[in-house]
Design a protein around this motif. Structure first.
Motif, short mmCIF file in Angstrom:
data_model
loop_
_atom_site.label_atom_id
_atom_site.label_comp_id
_atom_site.label_asym_id
_atom_site.label_seq_id
_atom_site.Cartn_x
_atom_site.Cartn_y
_atom_site.Cartn_z
N PRO A 1 0.82 -1.21 0.00
CA PRO A 1 0.00 0.00 0.00
C PRO A 1 0.86 1.26 0.00
O PRO A 1 1.92 1.31 0.62
N THR A 2 0.40 2.26 -0.71
CA THR A 2 0.91 3.61 -0.55
C THR A 2 -0.29 4.49 -0.23
O THR A 2 -1.43 4.03 -0.22
N GLU A 3 -0.04 5.75 0.03
CA GLU A 3 -1.15 6.65 0.31
C GLU A 3 -2.01 6.89 -0.93
O GLU A 3 -3.17 7.30 -0.84
N THR A 4 -1.47 6.60 -2.13
CA THR A 4 -2.21 6.83 -3.38
C THR A 4 -3.00 5.58 -3.76
O THR A 4 -4.21 5.54 -3.62
N VAL A 5 -2.33 4.55 -4.26
CA VAL A 5 -2.93 3.26 -4.58
C VAL A 5 -1.94 2.17 -4.20
O VAL A 5 -0.80 2.46 -3.81
N TYR A 6 -2.35 0.90 -4.31
CA TYR A 6 -1.42 -0.20 -4.07
C TYR A 6 -0.46 -0.30 -5.25
O TYR A 6 -0.87 -0.22 -6.42
N GLY B 1 5.13 11.83 0.00
CA GLY B 1 3.80 12.22 -0.43
C GLY B 1 3.52 11.83 -1.86
O GLY B 1 4.35 11.22 -2.54
N PRO B 2 2.34 12.22 -2.36
CA PRO B 2 1.86 11.75 -3.67
C PRO B 2 2.41 12.55 -4.85
O PRO B 2 1.67 13.06 -5.68
N LEU B 3 3.73 12.67 -4.92
CA LEU B 3 4.40 13.41 -5.98
C LEU B 3 5.51 12.56 -6.58
O LEU B 3 6.37 12.04 -5.86
N THR B 4 5.48 12.41 -7.91
CA THR B 4 6.54 11.71 -8.65
C THR B 4 7.30 12.72 -9.50
O THR B 4 6.70 13.55 -10.17
N LEU B 5 8.62 12.63 -9.49
CA LEU B 5 9.48 13.51 -10.27
C LEU B 5 10.19 12.69 -11.34
O LEU B 5 10.72 11.61 -11.06
N VAL C 1 -5.45 8.56 -0.18
CA VAL C 1 -5.62 9.53 -1.27
C VAL C 1 -6.49 8.94 -2.37
O VAL C 1 -7.42 9.58 -2.86
N GLY C 2 -6.18 7.72 -2.79
CA GLY C 2 -7.04 7.02 -3.75
C GLY C 2 -6.81 7.33 -5.20
O GLY C 2 -7.42 6.72 -6.07
N LEU C 3 -5.94 8.26 -5.51
CA LEU C 3 -5.53 8.57 -6.89
C LEU C 3 -4.02 8.45 -6.98
O LEU C 3 -3.30 8.75 -6.02
N GLU C 4 -3.52 8.06 -8.14
CA GLU C 4 -2.08 7.96 -8.32
C GLU C 4 -1.41 9.32 -8.10
O GLU C 4 -2.03 10.37 -8.10
N SER C 5 -0.10 9.27 -7.97
CA SER C 5 0.67 10.48 -7.70
C SER C 5 0.64 11.45 -8.88
O SER C 5 0.47 11.05 -10.03
N THR C 6 0.80 12.72 -8.56
CA THR C 6 1.03 13.74 -9.58
C THR C 6 2.45 13.57 -10.12
O THR C 6 3.39 13.34 -9.35
N ILE C 7 2.62 13.66 -11.44
CA ILE C 7 3.95 13.50 -12.04
C ILE C 7 4.41 14.81 -12.66
O ILE C 7 3.68 15.42 -13.46
N ILE C 8 5.61 15.23 -12.29
CA ILE C 8 6.21 16.47 -12.80
C ILE C 8 7.50 16.15 -13.54
O ILE C 8 8.34 15.39 -13.04
#
Length: 316
Positions: A30-35, A92-96, A176-183
């Motif tokens: 598990p992560t805070e976003t999705v599994y 947190g729910p952030l991907t770089l 959170v239930g949604l995948e991470s934001t990607i920048i």
């Protein structure tokens, strides 16, 4: 590997999960976003098994999960903006998406041949325990068959992948239930995928607007989660519906009569957390067509609408 294991959040089971990863096995966690579906990011065979288990196209890169910023710096090159975002929003729910260090030792399958790597530091305590116990980068796309609805509960993983993976660490529902934001950062900070961290928060941190969302694609994604048809239930989906047709089942938002409601109060955080589970519930009930109420296009609504548009995209 041995028979599939449904593991708890105990220290003993976390150690078992780390051992499975060390042997080249696959563990959903598990992560805070999705599994995520975890495999050793430095093991070509383990990474190939991730693609095989998901039925994921090999040109679609994977996100690598790390326990902290220090570990992330060992495999990727951070500029000033990337470092600022990492310090502000990790864990947190952030991907770089950053330049990959040549000596990182990451399997080339992870980046799908690109010279960049998508990385994040998750906030979920069970994910952090696993990453620290394993002690090496973990490749971890969402733990579902490719293109289907992302999992926010351990049972979702079991329903989709039990026969194809080795274990799931059960940490309960994802917050959170949604995948991470990607920048991405080439040539300037830009939004590659909206997600669990609103773009407005990222822009406030950087002090500058982000470049617009990169267009979806079927063949040349520059980051995970950019395929046009994705997050799809079995039933066709129609969006921005105020009055559903007689043969449609309404997935509501706000004060509307609906079979299921993402948030009767119109709370976007609640709606994001409920989205994938609600789509799965509708799938399980065998509905023929799904209509979805309008969702505001701001804050987390941007990511919710992104997932809904992909769920509604034409399929082969």
């Amino acid at each position: 590997m041995s028979k599939f294991q449904h593991l708890s959040d105990s220290d003993a089971d976390v150690s078992r999960a780390a051992g499975i990863l060390a042997q080249g096995g696959l563990v959903a966690f598990p992560t805070e976003t999705v599994y995520g579906l975890g495999g050793d990011a430095r093991n070509d065979t383990a990474v190939a098994r991730i693609f095989e288990a998901k039925g994921r196209p090999g040109f679609n890169p994977l996100i690598v999960h790390l326990p902290d910023l220090e570990a992330a710096r060992e495999i990727a090159i951070f500029d000033h903006d990337a470092a600022a975002l990492a310090q502000a929003f990790w864990p947190g729910p952030l991907t770089l998406v950053l330049p990959l260090r040549p000596d990182a030792g990451i399997s080339p399958l992870v980046s799908a041949g690109l010279n960049t790597i998508a990385i994040r530091v998750p906030e979920h305590p069970l994910a952090v325990k696993l990453l620290n116990a394993f002690g090496s980068p973990v490749a971890g796309p969402s733990a579902n068959p490719s293109g289907r609805i992302s999992p926010t509960r351990a049972q979702h993983v079991i329903d989709g992948l039990e026969s194809r993976i080795d274990a799931v660490l059960d940490g309960g529902p994802c917050g959170v239930g949604l995948e991470s934001t990607i920048i991405g950062f080439a040539p300037a900070p830009g939004l590659l995928r909206p997600g669990g961290l609103p773009a407005e928060a990222i822009e406030a941190c950087l002090g500058t607007p982000l470049a617009g969302v990169t267009g979806t694609t079927e063949t040349t994604p520059s980051a995970p989660g950019q395929l046009t048809s994705h997050y799809a239930p079995n039933a066709p989906v129609r969006l921005n519906v105020t009055t559903p047709e007689a043969d449609e089942t309404l997935l509501g938002f706000g004060p509307v009569e609906a079979a299921l409601n993402l948030s009767a109060s119109g709370d976007l955080v609640e709606a994001a957390a409920n989205l994938f589970h609600a789509l799965r519930q509708l799938d399980a009930s065998g509905v023929g067509k799904i209509a979805v109420s309008p969702v505001p296009e701001h804050g987390l609504g941007v990511a919710i609408n992104d997932r809904l548009r992909r769920a509604a995209a034409p399929r082969d």
